[in-house]
Design a protein around this motif. Structure first.
Motif, short mmCIF file in Angstrom:
data_model
loop_
_atom_site.label_atom_id
_atom_site.label_comp_id
_atom_site.label_asym_id
_atom_site.label_seq_id
_atom_site.Cartn_x
_atom_site.Cartn_y
_atom_site.Cartn_z
N VAL A 98 -12.40 42.00 -68.31
CA VAL A 98 -11.65 40.85 -67.84
C VAL A 98 -12.63 39.70 -67.63
O VAL A 98 -13.57 39.82 -66.83
CB VAL A 98 -10.91 41.16 -66.52
CG1 VAL A 98 -10.16 39.93 -66.02
CG2 VAL A 98 -9.95 42.34 -66.71
N SER B 202 -8.32 42.64 -61.55
CA SER B 202 -7.77 43.94 -61.91
C SER B 202 -6.56 44.20 -61.05
O SER B 202 -6.64 44.14 -59.82
CB SER B 202 -8.81 45.05 -61.72
OG SER B 202 -8.26 46.31 -62.12
N THR C 80 -4.97 45.37 -66.04
CA THR C 80 -5.78 46.50 -66.48
C THR C 80 -4.93 47.76 -66.30
O THR C 80 -3.84 47.71 -65.74
CB THR C 80 -7.08 46.64 -65.67
OG1 THR C 80 -6.74 46.96 -64.32
CG2 THR C 80 -7.90 45.36 -65.73
N ALA D 273 -5.85 50.24 -64.46
CA ALA D 273 -6.34 50.90 -63.25
C ALA D 273 -5.16 51.48 -62.47
O ALA D 273 -4.16 50.80 -62.26
CB ALA D 273 -7.13 49.93 -62.39
N GLN E 53 -7.32 47.74 -57.19
CA GLN E 53 -7.02 46.34 -57.48
C GLN E 53 -8.24 45.54 -57.04
O GLN E 53 -8.92 45.91 -56.07
CB GLN E 53 -5.83 45.85 -56.67
CG GLN E 53 -4.53 46.55 -56.98
CD GLN E 53 -3.42 45.95 -56.17
OE1 GLN E 53 -2.89 44.90 -56.51
NE2 GLN E 53 -3.05 46.62 -55.09
#
Length: 140
Positions: free
Chosen positions: A10, A29, A34, A36, A40
């Motif tokens: 990113v 994030s 993303t 993930a 975060q």
């Protein structure tokens, strides 16, 4: 979003910017940006005189890492002045607040876990006791 569209890297131009009253949030994030599942990451630049008043996250644990400037950081009823390199850990559902009582902006990273949660992300308690009496509103 299809998994093929999730970012593994990113850059600043990819970040999702959310403008909030206490300063812009640059999401680096989060779900949808993303893939993930547990983390975060958001960079916050809070102008002088602004605050993210007392609140809690029922479903998120949080770590704040200060990059630039200084902030008055509260975790529960305890406060510290934090600056570059300092960290605050906020357990899940713990009341906390960040106040920029200084003349320069403060920039910090907020790392929250998990990446998604079914329920309210944030509950403002700044108008409730004892929080209302602990911190007078900033003069804006």
């Amino acid at each position: 979003m299809c998994q093929a569209h999730f970012l593994r890297f990113v850059t600043s131009k990819d970040a999702e910017v959310e403008v909030l009253p206490w300063g812009p949030h640059e999401w680096l994030s989060r779900a949808g940006l993303t893939d993930a599942k547990q983390l975060q990451l958001v960079r916050v630049k809070m102008p002088p005189g602004q605050a993210h008043r007392f609140h809690r996250h029922p479903g998120f644990e949080e770590v704040l890492y200060y990059l630039e400037g200084r902030g008055e950081q509260w975790v529960g009823q305890e406060k510290r002045i934090l600056g570059p390199g300092d960290v605050a850990h906020i357990p899940t559902n713990e009341v906390h607040g960040t106040y920029n009582v200084f003349d320069e902006p403060v920039t910090f990273l907020a790392i929250l876990s998990p990446a998604t949660y079914d329920g309210p992300a944030l509950i403002d308690v700044s108008g409730e006791e004892p929080w209302r009496s602990l911190k007078e509103p900033l003069e804006l």
